[in-house]
Design a protein around this motif. Structure first.
Motif, PDB file in Angstrom:
ATOM      1  N   PRO A 414      30.674  40.039  36.058  1.00 44.12           N
ATOM      2  CA  PRO A 414      30.836  38.794  35.286  1.00 44.12           C
ATOM      3  C   PRO A 414      30.459  39.021  33.817  1.00 44.12           C
ATOM      4  N   ARG A 440      45.087  37.900  38.981  1.00 44.23           N
ATOM      5  CA  ARG A 440      44.274  37.921  37.762  1.00 44.23           C
ATOM      6  C   ARG A 440      45.154  37.849  36.516  1.00 44.23           C
ATOM      7  N   ARG A 457      40.631  36.754  34.130  1.00 42.19           N
ATOM      8  CA  ARG A 457      40.242  35.512  34.803  1.00 42.19           C
ATOM      9  C   ARG A 457      40.891  35.497  36.190  1.00 42.19           C
ATOM     10  N   GLN A 458      40.158  35.024  37.174  1.00 40.81           N
ATOM     11  CA  GLN A 458      40.756  34.797  38.482  1.00 40.81           C
ATOM     12  C   GLN A 458      41.657  33.571  38.407  1.00 40.81           C
ATOM     13  N   ARG A 459      42.842  33.680  39.013  1.00 39.91           N
ATOM     14  CA  ARG A 459      43.777  32.552  38.977  1.00 39.91           C
ATOM     15  C   ARG A 459      43.179  31.313  39.634  1.00 39.91           C
ATOM     16  N   HIS A 460      42.396  31.530  40.667  1.00 40.93           N
ATOM     17  CA  HIS A 460      41.823  30.382  41.385  1.00 40.93           C
ATOM     18  C   HIS A 460      40.501  29.922  40.774  1.00 40.93           C
ATOM     19  N   SER A 461      39.944  30.712  39.795  1.00 42.45           N
ATOM     20  CA  SER A 461      38.676  30.345  39.148  1.00 42.45           C
ATOM     21  C   SER A 461      38.735  30.755  37.672  1.00 42.45           C
ATOM     22  N   PRO A 462      39.510  30.021  36.838  1.00 43.11           N
ATOM     23  CA  PRO A 462      39.770  30.461  35.463  1.00 43.11           C
ATOM     24  C   PRO A 462      38.605  30.277  34.491  1.00 43.11           C
ATOM     25  N   ASP A 463      37.519  29.628  34.907  1.00 46.31           N
ATOM     26  CA  ASP A 463      36.421  29.377  33.969  1.00 46.31           C
ATOM     27  C   ASP A 463      35.545  30.598  33.737  1.00 46.31           C
ATOM     28  N   GLN A 464      35.553  31.568  34.640  1.00 44.38           N
ATOM     29  CA  GLN A 464      34.693  32.741  34.539  1.00 44.38           C
ATOM     30  C   GLN A 464      35.507  33.960  34.100  1.00 44.38           C
ATOM     31  N   TRP A 466      35.702  38.110  33.699  1.00 51.32           N
ATOM     32  CA  TRP A 466      35.169  39.298  34.338  1.00 51.32           C
ATOM     33  C   TRP A 466      35.483  40.517  33.469  1.00 51.32           C
TER      34      TRP A 466
END
Length: 472
Positions: A414, A440, A457-464, A466
């Protein structure tokens, strides 16, 4: 060691615009209730005005004399900017207020091709800054300082020559207090040679130990270490304008002075800039900030000056300018030029032109950053949808960054520090045949310190974000 002293006798006057040299000008020093001339230009000198003359007498000789008050703070700021400029010639530069800087140049002679070439380069730079100069070279810093301020323009490279030259130097320029200098004059001592002829014990008893120690430092019998100037981690310099500037056309001379300081700073640190900011201050109005961004890190002050003047020429001012500042906090390593078999770099070629990055920087400054675009790949297999237009200001040039980082982390981690994204998302997904679900969007990002990361960014979690790789 070998020391070069650069003395600027007209520094209070030299900060004014040289285009007004035909007008009689003078800088006035306030001493209690008395005001006297501290420095004057050639036009005022031709009318009989001299330093030390009372201001009322100067006006009697030249009623149209233009005067400005001496500002000690601005004088020291100007001396610091000259110190920054001098860092490109030596790693040991020591300012000697109010009007002199010392450079240790023995370690720089081979780099610049010898003493003559080094002195020629320094003199040429000083001339381009429209500064009056008195210089001297000596094996000790105290002697170089004395000769430069006394106008003894010699290149003294050995101790026998140093001792003989010191004998004829006037004592009036020694860095002693007024009480000691007055005592020397009343005793009939006019030269350093006459002062040296006195027995040390008698000299110390009459004029104090400071005078004796100074004599020993002049000829090298006592060590005289100087504190090297250390530049800040970021560049930030400013100057007050002698007169309010109603438009940006009057900023070329002060801007060039700040650019010279920036150039020396960048050479000393072997870095370039990607982003500089001009700050134009006004009387009783908020300052105007002009941001200059460059496609590639550069230490070429000529290029920086051209881009800055282009942008200033298109600027509409809300009020006259009273102060000009230059700041840069985003520094980056420079790309090195390759050399050929005969060790002739591009910089040595007489046919060298502007790089593509410099041409685009100037076009952007002249036409605006929204005036032209570049093409980037799009996330679509259809040919007519496989590319997108993007502002060049937000995109690296093709080939500037590799498609993949040199260093790929074994496991993504992260990213919790602030970064700036420089590319559109590159979408990477696994195939239908793969059991691992990977969806991603990858970006090239940079930190405030100039490091470049490959992040996603993860497509299902774009706020974080990596971190997956680092560009070397």
């Amino acid at each position: 060691m070998l020391w070069l002293a650069l003395h600027f006798p007209q520094l209070p006057l030299d900060r004014q615009d040289p285009d007004a040299a035909d007008d009689p000008r003078a800088v006035v020093l306030q001493e209690g209730a008395r005001r006297r001339i501290l420095a004057c230009n050639a036009s005022a000198t031709a009318n009989g005005i001299r330093p030390g003359l009372a201001l009322k007498n100067a006006y009697a000789l030249t009623p149209n004399l233009l005067t400005s008050d001496y500002d000690e703070h601005q004088q020291l700021a100007h001396l610091e900017q000259l110190t920054l400029w001098a860092l490109q010639y030596s790693s040991l530069v020591s300012p000697e207020p109010p009007d002199t800087i010392l450079l240790e140049i023995a370690a720089s002679l081979t780099l610049f091709g010898g003493l003559a070439a080094l002195c020629e380069s320094i003199t040429r730079d000083i001339g381009q800054q429209h500064l009056s100069l008195s210089s001297a070279i000596a094996p000790t810093p105290a002697a170089a300082l004395l000769f430069a301020r006394a106008g003894v323009h010699h290149q003294i490279l050995d101790k026998p020559t140093l001792v003989s030259t010191l004998a004829g130097a006037p004592v009036d320029w020694l860095p002693l207090n007024d009480f000691t200098l007055k005592g020397l004059r009343q005793s009939g001592i006019r030269s350093v040679g006459e002062l040296t002829a006195l027995p040390p014990a008698s000299l110390t008893r009459r004029f104090g130990s400071t005078c004796t120690q100074l004599l020993y430092k002049l000829d090298g019998r006592l060590p005289d270490p100087r504190t090297a100037y250390k530049a800040a981690e970021t560049f930030s310099q400013s100057l007050d304008l002698p007169l309010e500037a109603p438009d940006t056309n009057a900023l070329a001379f002060p801007l060039n002075r700040l650019m010279n300081a920036l150039g020396g700073y960048l050479k000393a640190r072997d870095l370039g800039v990607r982003h500089v900011e001009l700050i134009l201050s006004h009387h009783r109005k908020p300052a105007t900030h002009l941001s200059l961004k460059f496609l590639d890190a550069t230490a070429n002050t000529d290029h920086l000056f051209r881009v800055a003047t282009e942008r200033l020429g298109n600027l509409q001012l809300a009020a006259p300018i009273t102060r000009l500042g230059l700041e840069s906090s985003e520094l980056a390593c420079l790309q090195r030029e390759s050399v050929d078999l005969f060790q002739q770099s591009k910089a040595q070629s007489t046919t060298q032109g502007s790089t593509i990055e410099q041409v685009l920087d100037r076009l952007s400054a002249r036409l605006g950053k929204d005036a032209f675009y570049t093409a980037v790949s799009g996330d679509d297999h259809r040919p007519e949808k496989a590319w997108l237009s993007a502002l060049l200001d937000n995109q690296p040039l093709p080939g500037l960054w590799p498609a993949r980082p040199v260093w790929l982390l074994a496991e993504p981690s992260p990213l919790n520090e602030p970064v700036t994204l420089h590319t559109l998302p590159e979408r990477i997904e696994n195939g239908w045949w793969d059991d691992t679900d990977v969806r991603r969007d990858y970006f090239i990002a940079s930190t405030r310190d100039g490091a470049y990361y490959w992040v996603y960014r993860q497509r299902h979690s774009p706020d974080q974000l990596w971190l997956h790789g680092l560009f070397a």
